[in-house]
Design a protein around this motif. Structure first.
Motif, PDB file in Angstrom:
ATOM      1  N   GLU A 176       0.835  -1.206   0.000  1.00  0.00           N
ATOM      2  CA  GLU A 176       0.000   0.000   0.000  1.00  0.00           C
ATOM      3  C   GLU A 176       0.871   1.259   0.000  1.00  0.00           C
ATOM      4  O   GLU A 176       0.578   2.241  -0.705  1.00  0.00           O
ATOM      5  CB  GLU A 176      -0.925   0.005   1.224  1.00  0.00           C
ATOM      6  CG  GLU A 176      -1.903   1.172   1.259  1.00  0.00           C
ATOM      7  CD  GLU A 176      -2.825   1.206   0.047  1.00  0.00           C
ATOM      8  OE1 GLU A 176      -3.080   2.310  -0.462  1.00  0.00           O
ATOM      9  OE2 GLU A 176      -3.278   0.134  -0.395  1.00  0.00           O
ATOM     10  N   LYS A 177       1.943   1.223   0.761  1.00  0.00           N
ATOM     11  CA  LYS A 177       2.856   2.374   0.813  1.00  0.00           C
ATOM     12  C   LYS A 177       3.478   2.623  -0.554  1.00  0.00           C
ATOM     13  O   LYS A 177       3.567   3.771  -1.017  1.00  0.00           O
ATOM     14  CB  LYS A 177       3.949   2.126   1.850  1.00  0.00           C
ATOM     15  CG  LYS A 177       4.933   3.286   1.976  1.00  0.00           C
ATOM     16  CD  LYS A 177       6.006   3.003   3.013  1.00  0.00           C
ATOM     17  CE  LYS A 177       7.001   4.152   3.088  1.00  0.00           C
ATOM     18  NZ  LYS A 177       8.077   3.885   4.089  1.00  0.00           N
ATOM     19  N   GLN A 178       3.932   1.566  -1.206  1.00  0.00           N
ATOM     20  CA  GLN A 178       4.538   1.709  -2.532  1.00  0.00           C
ATOM     21  C   GLN A 178       3.517   2.222  -3.549  1.00  0.00           C
ATOM     22  O   GLN A 178       3.843   3.039  -4.413  1.00  0.00           O
ATOM     23  CB  GLN A 178       5.103   0.363  -2.992  1.00  0.00           C
ATOM     24  CG  GLN A 178       6.355  -0.082  -2.249  1.00  0.00           C
ATOM     25  CD  GLN A 178       6.777  -1.484  -2.631  1.00  0.00           C
ATOM     26  OE1 GLN A 178       5.949  -2.399  -2.724  1.00  0.00           O
ATOM     27  NE2 GLN A 178       8.054  -1.671  -2.869  1.00  0.00           N
ATOM     28  N   THR A 179       2.282   1.744  -3.429  1.00  0.00           N
ATOM     29  CA  THR A 179       1.231   2.188  -4.346  1.00  0.00           C
ATOM     30  C   THR A 179       0.986   3.686  -4.204  1.00  0.00           C
ATOM     31  O   THR A 179       0.880   4.411  -5.203  1.00  0.00           O
ATOM     32  CB  THR A 179      -0.079   1.432  -4.074  1.00  0.00           C
ATOM     33  OG1 THR A 179       0.150   0.028  -4.222  1.00  0.00           O
ATOM     34  CG2 THR A 179      -1.166   1.865  -5.049  1.00  0.00           C
ATOM     35  N   GLN A 180       0.928   4.165  -2.970  1.00  0.00           N
ATOM     36  CA  GLN A 180       0.705   5.594  -2.749  1.00  0.00           C
ATOM     37  C   GLN A 180       1.895   6.426  -3.236  1.00  0.00           C
ATOM     38  O   GLN A 180       1.715   7.528  -3.761  1.00  0.00           O
ATOM     39  CB  GLN A 180       0.425   5.866  -1.266  1.00  0.00           C
ATOM     40  CG  GLN A 180      -0.863   5.227  -0.751  1.00  0.00           C
ATOM     41  CD  GLN A 180      -2.063   5.548  -1.628  1.00  0.00           C
ATOM     42  OE1 GLN A 180      -2.341   6.715  -1.915  1.00  0.00           O
ATOM     43  NE2 GLN A 180      -2.770   4.513  -2.079  1.00  0.00           N
ATOM     44  N   GLU A 181       3.095   5.882  -3.081  1.00  0.00           N
ATOM     45  CA  GLU A 181       4.282   6.568  -3.603  1.00  0.00           C
ATOM     46  C   GLU A 181       4.224   6.646  -5.123  1.00  0.00           C
ATOM     47  O   GLU A 181       4.547   7.671  -5.723  1.00  0.00           O
ATOM     48  CB  GLU A 181       5.551   5.822  -3.171  1.00  0.00           C
ATOM     49  CG  GLU A 181       5.939   6.033  -1.724  1.00  0.00           C
ATOM     50  CD  GLU A 181       6.453   7.437  -1.477  1.00  0.00           C
ATOM     51  OE1 GLU A 181       7.579   7.736  -1.891  1.00  0.00           O
ATOM     52  OE2 GLU A 181       5.709   8.242  -0.884  1.00  0.00           O
ATOM     53  N   ILE A 183       1.580   6.690  -7.005  1.00  0.00           N
ATOM     54  CA  ILE A 183       0.585   7.706  -7.363  1.00  0.00           C
ATOM     55  C   ILE A 183       1.186   9.099  -7.254  1.00  0.00           C
ATOM     56  O   ILE A 183       0.995   9.958  -8.128  1.00  0.00           O
ATOM     57  CB  ILE A 183      -0.664   7.582  -6.463  1.00  0.00           C
ATOM     58  CG1 ILE A 183      -1.429   6.293  -6.788  1.00  0.00           C
ATOM     59  CG2 ILE A 183      -1.569   8.807  -6.603  1.00  0.00           C
ATOM     60  CD1 ILE A 183      -2.577   5.991  -5.835  1.00  0.00           C
ATOM     61  N   ARG A 184       1.942   9.311  -6.193  1.00  0.00           N
ATOM     62  CA  ARG A 184       2.560  10.627  -5.980  1.00  0.00           C
ATOM     63  C   ARG A 184       3.519  10.980  -7.108  1.00  0.00           C
ATOM     64  O   ARG A 184       3.513  12.100  -7.624  1.00  0.00           O
ATOM     65  CB  ARG A 184       3.292  10.640  -4.625  1.00  0.00           C
ATOM     66  CG  ARG A 184       3.917  11.989  -4.277  1.00  0.00           C
ATOM     67  CD  ARG A 184       4.300  12.025  -2.815  1.00  0.00           C
ATOM     68  NE  ARG A 184       5.416  11.144  -2.513  1.00  0.00           N
ATOM     69  CZ  ARG A 184       6.692  11.516  -2.611  1.00  0.00           C
ATOM     70  NH1 ARG A 184       7.022  12.730  -3.030  1.00  0.00           N
ATOM     71  NH2 ARG A 184       7.652  10.663  -2.294  1.00  0.00           N
ATOM     72  N   ARG A 206      -7.923  -1.141  -6.155  1.00  0.00           N
ATOM     73  CA  ARG A 206      -7.079  -0.426  -5.190  1.00  0.00           C
ATOM     74  C   ARG A 206      -7.343   1.062  -5.406  1.00  0.00           C
ATOM     75  O   ARG A 206      -6.603   1.761  -6.083  1.00  0.00           O
ATOM     76  CB  ARG A 206      -5.613  -0.782  -5.409  1.00  0.00           C
ATOM     77  CG  ARG A 206      -5.364  -2.277  -5.263  1.00  0.00           C
ATOM     78  CD  ARG A 206      -3.919  -2.661  -5.417  1.00  0.00           C
ATOM     79  NE  ARG A 206      -3.120  -2.264  -4.276  1.00  0.00           N
ATOM     80  CZ  ARG A 206      -1.884  -2.707  -4.039  1.00  0.00           C
ATOM     81  NH1 ARG A 206      -1.316  -3.558  -4.879  1.00  0.00           N
ATOM     82  NH2 ARG A 206      -1.209  -2.321  -2.988  1.00  0.00           N
ATOM     83  N   LYS A 208      -7.718   3.644  -3.232  1.00  0.00           N
ATOM     84  CA  LYS A 208      -7.205   4.698  -2.363  1.00  0.00           C
ATOM     85  C   LYS A 208      -6.202   5.574  -3.126  1.00  0.00           C
ATOM     86  O   LYS A 208      -5.226   5.088  -3.675  1.00  0.00           O
ATOM     87  CB  LYS A 208      -6.510   4.078  -1.143  1.00  0.00           C
ATOM     88  CG  LYS A 208      -5.982   5.128  -0.176  1.00  0.00           C
ATOM     89  CD  LYS A 208      -5.314   4.492   1.033  1.00  0.00           C
ATOM     90  CE  LYS A 208      -4.735   5.558   1.954  1.00  0.00           C
ATOM     91  NZ  LYS A 208      -4.046   4.963   3.128  1.00  0.00           N
ATOM     92  N   GLY A 209      -6.479   6.838  -3.182  1.00  0.00           N
ATOM     93  CA  GLY A 209      -5.552   7.785  -3.807  1.00  0.00           C
ATOM     94  C   GLY A 209      -5.791   8.040  -5.281  1.00  0.00           C
ATOM     95  O   GLY A 209      -5.230   8.989  -5.842  1.00  0.00           O
ATOM     96  N   LYS A 212      -6.888  11.519  -6.792  1.00  0.00           N
ATOM     97  CA  LYS A 212      -5.873  12.529  -7.131  1.00  0.00           C
ATOM     98  C   LYS A 212      -5.486  12.429  -8.601  1.00  0.00           C
ATOM     99  O   LYS A 212      -5.278  13.448  -9.268  1.00  0.00           O
ATOM    100  CB  LYS A 212      -4.635  12.332  -6.255  1.00  0.00           C
ATOM    101  CG  LYS A 212      -4.850  12.532  -4.773  1.00  0.00           C
ATOM    102  CD  LYS A 212      -3.582  12.227  -4.003  1.00  0.00           C
ATOM    103  CE  LYS A 212      -3.808  12.316  -2.502  1.00  0.00           C
ATOM    104  NZ  LYS A 212      -2.563  11.938  -1.748  1.00  0.00           N
TER     105      LYS A 212
END
Length: 241
Positions: A176-181, A183-184, A206, A208-209, A212
């Motif tokens: 999940e952390k890598q996925t959000q990174e 996206i960023r 998935r 979340k995020g 954006k």
């Protein structure tokens, strides 16, 4: 301690068959000229050998003779500053490693945010491209995946269906952390990358995020990637054709 003794001590601690440059020797600017002369003397003695300008290695002997560093090791001084990663291999050579193409480029591409890295040593040749973010050991693989999305239509000997399938498999394994990174970093890439990542994440449920990503896109934009709904069921939600 004299600079020559200082350098010799540091080199003795470097494993054989490992490349290094002046940065790895922790030399100050005032010591550089003396260091260069000390290095020259060590080369003449055969204790180290030169790969290219500013890059050296300790030769390793085997029953078959001297072993030279492999391509990955030769590239290390160009990809790292000290122990800190500053660049990564992208383009066809990366896409070959990811299983997106069977082809390899004669001239590699090396991505870095602030350095233009050229290599012309033996069989290894590389030209620079600008990365979309500062490169670190933690993010360079994510940037490589995003590069593949950006180049989806130009990856040699490949097709969009294959690229989508491979990248979906990779993204599915991300934490999940890598996925959000991811996206960023995708927000720094062209719109088509944001759309494709959003569609893949939505298909994987998935979500979340991904708002954006959606909000960063012009709702009237169409992204022509030759991706059929059978390959990516959520493609129409992101105006991907």
């Amino acid at each position: 301690m004299k600079i020559s003794a200082k350098i010799l001590k540091q080199i003795q601690g470097i494993p054989e068959d490992t490349t290094f440059g002046y940065e790895q020797l922790n030399i100050s600017k005032t010591e550089f000229q003396a260091a260069a002369k000390a290095i020259e003397r060590l080369i003449k003695k055969g204790l180290i050998k030169k790969v290219s300008k500013g890059v050296f290695y300790k030769p390793k002997m085997s029953v078959f003779g001297e072993l030279k560093p492999g391509d990955t090791e030769i590239l290390r001084p160009y990809l790292f500053q000290g122990n800190k990663r500053k660049a990564y291999i992208t383009g066809a050579n990366l896409y070959n490693q990811l299983g997106l193409t069977t082809q390899m480029a004669f001239r590699m591409k090396i991505a870095s945010l602030n350095k233009r890295i050229y290599i012309n040593t033996g069989a290894i040749k590389a030209t620079p491209v600008k990365s979309y973010a500062e490169v670190t050991d933690e993010n360079y693989e994510l940037l490589g995946f995003l590069d593949a999305m950006k180049d989806i239509k130009t990856i040699p000997d490949s097709d969009s269906k294959t690229v989508v399938a491979v990248l979906t498999g990779i993204i599915k394994k991300l934490s999940e952390k890598q996925t959000q990174e991811m996206i960023r970093y995708a927000l720094l890439y062209p719109p088509r990358v944001r759309a494709l990542l959003g569609a893949i994440l939505e298909q994987l449920n998935r979500k979340k995020g991904i708002t954006k990503l959606k909000e960063s896109l012009n709702p009237l934009s169409q992204f022509k990637m030759s991706i059929k709904a059978a390959s990516l069921k959520t493609s129409s939600n992101w105006n991907i054709r």
